[in-house]
Structure formats: C-alpha cells, structure tokens
Design a protein around this motif. Structure first.
Motif, short mmCIF file in Angstrom:
data_model
loop_
_atom_site.label_atom_id
_atom_site.label_comp_id
_atom_site.label_asym_id
_atom_site.label_seq_id
_atom_site.Cartn_x
_atom_site.Cartn_y
_atom_site.Cartn_z
N HIS A 20 0.79 -1.23 0.00
CA HIS A 20 0.00 0.00 0.00
C HIS A 20 0.82 1.28 0.00
O HIS A 20 0.26 2.37 -0.16
N GLY A 21 2.13 1.18 0.21
CA GLY A 21 2.94 2.37 0.26
C GLY A 21 2.75 3.13 1.56
O GLY A 21 2.21 2.62 2.54
N ASP A 22 3.19 4.36 1.57
CA ASP A 22 3.12 5.23 2.75
C ASP A 22 2.44 6.53 2.35
O ASP A 22 2.95 7.28 1.52
N ALA A 23 1.29 6.77 2.95
CA ALA A 23 0.54 7.98 2.60
C ALA A 23 1.31 9.25 2.93
O ALA A 23 1.15 10.28 2.28
N GLN A 24 2.19 9.16 3.92
CA GLN A 24 2.98 10.33 4.32
C GLN A 24 4.16 10.57 3.39
O GLN A 24 4.69 11.67 3.33
N ASN A 25 4.61 9.51 2.71
CA ASN A 25 5.78 9.63 1.83
C ASN A 25 5.60 8.69 0.64
O ASN A 25 5.69 7.48 0.80
N PRO A 26 5.33 9.22 -0.54
CA PRO A 26 5.06 8.36 -1.70
C PRO A 26 6.29 7.70 -2.32
O PRO A 26 6.15 6.94 -3.27
N CYS A 27 7.48 7.99 -1.81
CA CYS A 27 8.69 7.42 -2.41
C CYS A 27 8.64 5.90 -2.36
O CYS A 27 8.21 5.30 -1.37
N LYS A 28 9.10 5.28 -3.44
CA LYS A 28 8.98 3.83 -3.58
C LYS A 28 10.27 3.08 -3.27
O LYS A 28 10.42 1.93 -3.66
#
Length: 481
Positions: free
Chosen positions: A70-78
């Motif tokens: 889901h990733g990180d809503a606070q930081n979109p870096c992959k």
C-alpha cells in the motif's frame, strides 16, 4: 580442413563460410547466459540461507509488507532501506518477505549479494541483467520488449550499469506502459549491497594469468553505483516497482539515504537494532531450537538448565547471528554432547583453551567487516583503545566522549582520522553523529567483538593486544607535550 589443405599452395577460396550446426542464440537466451542465477532468492546456492523463524520478526515483516502493498501515505517514495548491525537478521527478513510475496502472487525480482558466495553474487556485473531477466518473466509483452531492446543494441551487455538499466528495463517498461494488459506492480529486493566487491580484471601481459583489482575503483564506489542505478529507475515515470534495499549502515549508504544529501525523500528507513526489540524473538527462536536438539539427542527435560536461554538471548544483543551460531554449534554432531558444548558457551571467557570454536561463523563475519577498513590493524588499535578508555576507572565521562577520544587518538588534531578508520565499521560500533560527539560516547553493539579481538586464536592477524598499550602510551605522551 587443415588435413585437406596440408600441402596445398598458390590457391584462393572465395565466399568461404563455416557452419557449426547451431543456430545463433535468441536475445533472451543471450540475456539468460549473463545473469547471476546464484543471486536469486530460490537458487541452489541459497538453499540453506536464513529465513525468519515462525512467529519471529512479525511486527517488522508486517510493517514492510504493508508498505510493499500500500505504500506510505505520508511519503510516496517507492524506495525503502532496511539496515542494522552485522548479524541482526537482515537477510533472513528479506528472504522471508520474498517468500511471502511469492506465496501471495505479488510480482517480485530479487538479488542477494554475498561476499562469500559465487562470483556472480560478489560483484555488480550481472546485477541489472539478473533483475531484467526476472521482470521479463512476469508478462509476455514485457518479455518481447526486452528481447527487442537487446536486438536493437547487441553490445548492451558490455556497457555500464546505467545504460543497461535504461536499455534492458526502462525502455521496455515504457514500451508496454499503455498496454491493454493493465498496470504493472511489484517489488525489487536487493539484499547485502554492502557485500558487493569491486570487480577484478585479468592481466595476462608478461606474467601470465594474474588477477588484480581494477585500478582506481573501490567496493564503496561499486556499491554507490548500484544505488544510483536503482535511483535512476525510481525517478523514471514508467517504473512501477517498489525497491527494498538491505545493508549494514556503512558510510556510503548513510550518505546516500541522508535526506540532506538527496533531493529525493526516501521512505523512512527501518533500523533493525534501534526500532525493533529482537530479544523476545531470539528467546523464542532459541527455545524452539533447543527443544529440537533435546529431542534429537534424547536429552532430559531439565536441559537446557534454568536461565540458560535467557542468558543467551541477552548475550545476543539483538543479533540473530549469535543465536544461530550457538544453535549450529550445538547441533553440528561434535564428539562432545550438546550439554558439554552449551556449558562451554555459557562459561566461555575471552580466551579459550579448547581447540573448538563455537563462534567460527561470527568470527568470519567480524574479520570480513574489520578488513573492509582502509587500515585494519590501526582500526583495531582504535577499537581496543576506545574500550580501554571507556573502562578506565579514573577517567571522567566528559573525557570518554567521542570527540575527546578522537582528539587523543588522531595523529593530526584537525584530521578526520576517526571517520577514515571507523566509517566502514558502523555495523560493529555505535559511532555518535558529529553533532552529538561532544556529549556521547562510543559503544559496541556486541561484547563478542571484544572477546574476538582479545583472542589471538580467533582473530589471527587482527590481534593487537601487545601493541594497543604502546599505541595508547604514545598518544598520551603526545597529548601531554
């Protein structure tokens, strides 16, 4: 043909062709011939690779898997970095995550570096080709695009990693970006990048076949190139994958992931030593393994003795490598029974009289890390001196601060000798950040490092016991003049 034309002379052959009976390799066959199959998660070479024991590292794995999905809503870096001192279980976590992703049908490509593995796992040469080959297996249209890219640039395999990344991965991804097959997603796991070594070349001029390091190149430079190539991919809009990197916290990685040094805001790093309390997991692991050993050797229910597992879990200092080495030593079929071997471990001092060494694997790891220093003997003298100063009864806490120790031990007060000698040893030593060195002391992640350095039989040429007092005396004399 040599026999047919043996005595022939004054002749000419036109339109001469030789057929070997084998069709030329296809582009994908050429690619497959240049990967490092031993670096794959499920390679035969990694059949005994560590994985997390069931019910251990649960919180860490869940955190990482949640980010993968889901990733990180606070930081979109992959891109995410998992770090920690030597032996904290980074490779085990990466292996278990890879297995979990595969089980759940999540597309994944992996590369597991190892300084003790085969040549393909020790260098950067086959890194991009191995990742490209795995990604191409996920979709036929991507496989076709990779084949077309190789056909268009037949010497791409002779080019640098940045060109290979562009040609073998990014261009094919752009080609299928608008495909009707739906969007791509997945994960690339790169473990043990700190174990990537500088490539070596063969010098056959005058002296025959002789291997020598490529001039003006270091391990750290090759490691940085891998990080930069991954960043190159990350910044391309067509690149849909998340990237998970695991390494020890050596200088090249600290600087690369430092937000002050990069315009990219990387995902929050995960430090296995600082953010996750591993002692309970190590206790659970040891308890399960000791139960297996007790049943295997028909030992009484009173074994291990009360408090033994707690002692070992505490001695491990968060490093699974310690616990795993203890278990391997007890279960390796030595002539001595496990009870006697465990007693030896629990009572072992810095110098042991017996020839057997329960920490052979740990010693090999320490040796590898210490020898990555630009001057291993001097680095060991610094470590021994730091330990002596930290334990000296008449020295105040202020004088034990890292900045004061640096002033004492450096030959040039204005130099960065401490960083030069200890910069690659952060997985063994807790080195305070520059802005905290005035008030913070050096410390060691694990007592067994000092036990190792105190024992000539274990550390070999790194043993500096006789020299460290001379070294300290010289530094104190210079400071007083």
């Amino acid at each position: 043909m040599a026999r047919i034309l043996d005595r022939a002379q004054d002749f000419r052959i036109d339109n001469f062709q030789v057929f070997n009976g084998h069709p030329s390799a296809s582009p994908l066959e050429k690619l497959e011939a240049l990967i490092a199959p031993e670096a794959l998660y499920d390679s035969a070479e990694r059949c005994d690779a560590p994985k997390c024991h069931p019910e251990t590292r649960v919180a860490l794995q869940d955190d990482l898997y949640g980010w993968i999905e889901h990733g990180d809503a606070q930081n979109p870096c992959k891109m995410n970095w998992v770090t920690g001192p030597a032996g904290t279980g980074k490779t085990a976590v990466m292996g278990s995550l890879t297995e979990r992703c595969k089980k759940n049908g999540f597309p994944i490509a992996s590369f597991f570096f190892s300084s003790t593995g085969s040549i393909g796992r020790r260098t950067k040469t086959a890194f991009v080709t191995t990742i490209a080959h795995q990604l191409a297996q996920h979709r036929q249209d991507l496989k076709d695009a990779v084949a077309a890219a190789i056909e268009a640039d037949s010497i791409v395999f002779k080019k640098n990693l940045h060109v290979q990344m562009e040609t073998l991965i990014l261009e094919p991804l752009r080609a299928v970006a608008n495909s009707s097959n739906g969007g791509l997603r997945g994960l690339i796991i790169v473990d043990g990048v700190d174990e990537c070594e500088v490539e070596r070349s063969h010098d056959t001029t005058n002296t025959g076949s002789r291997v020598k390091p490529t001039p003006a190149r270091t391990n750290a430079q090759d490691q940085l190139e891998i990080l930069q190539v991954l960043l190159q991919a990350l910044l391309d809009p067509a690149f849909p994958f998340r990237i998970l990197i695991a390494s020890r916290p050596e200088r090249v990685f600290r600087e690369f992931f430092d937000p002050q040094n990069s315009a990219v805001s990387f995902a929050r790093k995960l430090d296995l030593h600082e953010e996750y309390n591993a002692e309970a997991d190590i206790y659970f692991f040891l308890q399960a393994q000791f139960n297996l050993i007790r049943r295997r050797y028909n030992l009484p229910s009173s074994w291990p003795p009360r408090g033994a597992i707690q002692t070992l879990a505490k001695n491990a200092s968060g490093q699974f490598v310690y616990a795993a080495t203890v278990v391997r030593f007890l279960d390796m079929g030595h002539r001595e029974p496990p009870k006697a071997l465990l007693d030896a471990i629990l009572t072992m001092k810095a110098t042991r009289e017996t020839a057997s060494n329960p920490f052979e694997q740990l010693d090999a790891l320490y040796t590898h890390i210490l020898e990555s220093s630009p001057d291993p003997p001097l680095s060991v003298q610094w470590i021994r001196a730091i330990d002596a100063i930290r334990n000296a009864p008449l020295i105040s806490d202020t004088l034990r601060a890292a900045s004061n120790i640096n002033l004492l031990l450096q030959t040039d007060p204005g130099s960065s000798e401490a960083e030069h000698l200890l910069g690659n040893l952060h997985s063994l030593i807790q080195v305070p950040s520059p802005n905290k060195q005035v008030t913070t002391q050096y410390s060691f992640y694990h007592k067994s490092l000092l036990d190792f350095l105190n024992n000539r039989g274990r550390c070999g040429q790194l043993h500096q016991h006789e020299k460290v007092m001379v070294f300290l005396w010289d530094r104190f004399n210079r400071a007083c003049t």
